[in-house]
Every structure is written in C-alpha cells, then in structure tokens.
Design an enzyme around this catalytic site. Sequence first.
Site, PDB file in Angstrom:
ATOM      1  N   ALA A   1       0.854  -1.198   0.000  1.00 26.34           N
ATOM      2  CA  ALA A   1       0.000   0.000   0.000  1.00 26.34           C
ATOM      3  C   ALA A   1       0.882   1.237   0.000  1.00 26.34           C
ATOM      4  CB  ALA A   1      -0.924   0.006   1.209  1.00 26.34           C
TER       5      ALA A   1
ATOM      6  N   GLY B   1       7.398  -5.208   1.728  1.00 26.75           N
ATOM      7  CA  GLY B   1       7.671  -3.777   1.826  1.00 26.75           C
ATOM      8  C   GLY B   1       6.435  -2.943   1.583  1.00 26.75           C
ATOM      9  N   ARG B   2       6.549  -1.657   1.909  1.00 27.32           N
ATOM     10  CA  ARG B   2       5.445  -0.715   1.727  1.00 27.32           C
ATOM     11  C   ARG B   2       4.149  -1.286   2.313  1.00 27.32           C
ATOM     12  NH1 ARG B   2       5.959   1.855  -4.357  1.00 27.32           N
ATOM     13  NH2 ARG B   2       7.952   2.862  -4.034  1.00 27.32           N
ATOM     14  N   ALA B   3       4.244  -1.799   3.491  1.00 26.87           N
ATOM     15  CA  ALA B   3       3.080  -2.445   4.075  1.00 26.87           C
ATOM     16  C   ALA B   3       2.652  -1.774   5.381  1.00 26.87           C
ATOM     17  CB  ALA B   3       3.372  -3.934   4.293  1.00 26.87           C
TER      18      ALA B   3
ATOM     19  N   HIS C   1       9.762  -4.607   5.397  1.00 24.27           N
ATOM     20  CA  HIS C   1       9.214  -3.648   6.347  1.00 24.27           C
ATOM     21  C   HIS C   1       7.690  -3.553   6.307  1.00 24.27           C
ATOM     22  CE1 HIS C   1       9.993  -1.042   2.761  1.00 24.27           C
ATOM     23  NE2 HIS C   1       8.823  -0.516   3.088  1.00 24.27           N
TER      24      HIS C   1
END
Length: 388
Positions: free
Chosen positions: A231, A252-254, A279
């Site tokens: 997201a 990532g981007r979570a 991450h």
Amino acid sequence: MKSSFATLILAGVPVAFAQVKNAAFGFAAGTTGGGTATPVYPTTTAQLVSYLTDSSPRVIMLDRTFDFLQTEGSTTAQCCSDNRTTKCPGGTSAGQLWIGDTCDSGTWQTCTYWNAPRKPIDVKSNKSIVGVGSKGVIRGKGLRFSGGVSNIIVQNIHFTELNPQFVWGGDALTLDNTDRIWIDHNKISLVGRQMIVSGWGKAGRVTISDNEFDGRTTWSAGCNGKHYWAALLIGKEDYITLAGNYLHDLSGRAPHLGTDNAASVVHAVNNYFKNIGGHAFDIEKNTWALLEGNYFENVDTTLTPNTYTSGGQTYFIQTVADASNAQSALGYIPEWNRLAGTSKAMNPITSSQTLSKFSQYKSQITWSHWKVENVPTNVLNNAGVGKV
Ligand SMILES: *[C@@H]1O[C@H](CO)[C@@H](O)[C@H](O)[C@H]1NC(C)=O
Ligand SMILES: *[C@@H]1O[C@H](CO)[C@@H](O)[C@H](O)[C@H]1NC(C)=O
C-alpha cells in the site's frame, strides 16, 4: 470490524445500505455508496463495467468471477531486468521484471504482459460494489476512483492476477482526486504493483477495514516469495483509517505513507501484520500517523529507519506511558502495539504533533477497540472475503 451500525438503528436513522453489511466508520463514516438503489447482478464483464461507469447510484452485486485478464489482449515488449527486483541468487522465488522505457542499471529482456490489468475501471460516484458470499472475484482488472468521484463502497471482493510477474503490471485499487471511499472485507492477491495506492491527487476520507492483503507470490521483488508493493498512500489530502486488516507475506510498503507533496492523517488500529520479510510501515514527511493496537508477528522491520528521520510524524504506542500521554488528546486510552514472534525490538517514536493533529478528529477515531492480544484471532475471523 463492527462499528456504529447499532447506534444508527437506535438513533432511528434509516438504514440506507441495502446489501452492504455494516456501516462505514472511521474517516469514511457516512459513506453510503449506492444507498437504497435496487441491487443489480451483472453477468458479463461488459455489464459490470457499464454499471460501474454509468451515472446512476447503484448497488452492484458480484456473484461470480469477472475475468478481464485476456479481454484486451497482450503486449510483447522489452522489460528491464535489474538487480533491484530480478537478481535473486539463492532466493526462494523469481523476481519481477520492470515494464517501462528505461533500463539504466539492468538488461533488456523480452516480455509479454496482459493489457487489461494496466487499465483500471474508472468508477463513478454513488456505487456499492459487493461480493455475494465468497463468489465475487475480479480477475485481471483494478478499480480507480478519480476525477472528483465520491461516495463509493467496495466490499467483499477478491481482486487478483494483475500481471504479478511485472512491476507496473497493475494496481488493484487507485485513489486519485476522490473522497469518501470505504474499502471493506476485500482480498487482494497477485498484483504487479500496488494493492492500494493513493496519489497524486487527494484520496480524501477513506476507511480501509478488514481486508486481506495476501502477498504470497512466486515473483517477488524481495526475492523471498512475498510481494513488495502493498500500500502506497501518498495523496495530497488523505484522511485514512486502516483498521482490522490482515497484511501477510509482504516484503515492503506495508504500508508506505507520505511524500513531498502529500498530506496524510492516518489512524492504523488493530491490524495484524504477519510474516513481513522486509518492512511494515515506511513513513515519510507530511504524514501524521497514529499507530495503536496493531499486532506485528514475525515482522523484520516494524518501522523503517527512514520513519525516524524523514520528518513524518508518528505516534507509536509501546508503553503504558505512551498510552496515558495520548489520552487527553484522543479522548480515550489507546491500545498498545505488540511485537511478537521474531519481530525485532524498536526504538520509541512518539510525536506530539501527531497527538495535536488527532485531537481535531476525535469523532472519527472513537469506537470500541480490540485488545491487542485478541487481534490475531479477531482479524483471522473477520478479514478478507466470505466473512462479512
Ligand atoms: C545494482 O546495480 C547498480 C548499478 O549497476 C550498482 O550500483 C549496485 O551496487 C547494484 N546493487 C546490488 C545489490 O548488486
Ligand atoms: C451522488 O449522490 C448525492 C446524494 O444523493 C448527489 O448529491 C450527487 O449528485 C450524486 N452524484 C452523482 C455523480 O450522481
């Protein structure tokens, strides 16, 4: 997440949510979608597109798979293989190739991708799009809310197979110059790019609740079988409630919040992050994020190092003192976050600017929270399709 539905009935407000279950809460409270419009049951992809894009308020029921994948043909081109996403020596999965015009640090490789996943359907205002049981599936196509549309509910739909082999293969849900969007009880899997993205225009008031972000993939930019692009919430005026979601097997981007031209107020509460091989939160400037009652299990990096230095404002509740220090600004005692399994201990981050910001939005953040120890069980029982 059960919300203020019972309260609405008690208050004698007419229930205007035919076929939609429960009512929007958090920042998107008041979103009614197609309201009391007579439900329609499309049977073809063309009919579904027509209902989503006409100018009538609609309740659109999905009781089957709408398979868009091959409907617009394919493109054979040169894609970029570079070491950011495709060099996976010893990795447990292949990487992703980049669709695009430049390949400065890699090598060109012939690729073929489907066209439909790269062109989302532009949904008009006042629509409810609701899956029946666990039958509502949209394959190979995403939805976009843009051009000023508002008041849209997406509930109980599985979005899947948007060119997962390719970065820029397709986004599932895009918010760009919109307002009042409730994304509830959906499942998103096997996308090329983002599962949800806001920007560059505003996302406005949004609630993202009880969704499953399933990152399992055999084409992972992290080379670990987990999807990287979960997201990306970087709209220029975003008020986002992120509650009761199940984010798992991502790298990532979570989520990622904020950027140069963003302005994002984000309340992340009672989400369950599991098996994040990379991450969870990456928080940048122009963001005010309140993180409470989230359960992080086997998460490599709960908050990126960037989160501490980027200028983004984060209040992450970790201790009794963090909770009690927030009480007067929020009007209630928030719940602490928990790190479990192999999640690594993290440094405190408690921005008073975030508390000041949230003190202006008390009415959007009050509902009964789950105790953090109940988050895994409750989220597994509630999040995703076929549960509401
Ligand atoms: C990837 O390639 C770039 C450009 O060739 C190089 O600078 C960088 O060090 C490489 N990274 C890795 C992890 O190999
Ligand atoms: C959506 O519904 C609202 C409230 O009924 C109405 O004011 C608005 O014009 C509708 N929007 C569109 C695009 O039909």
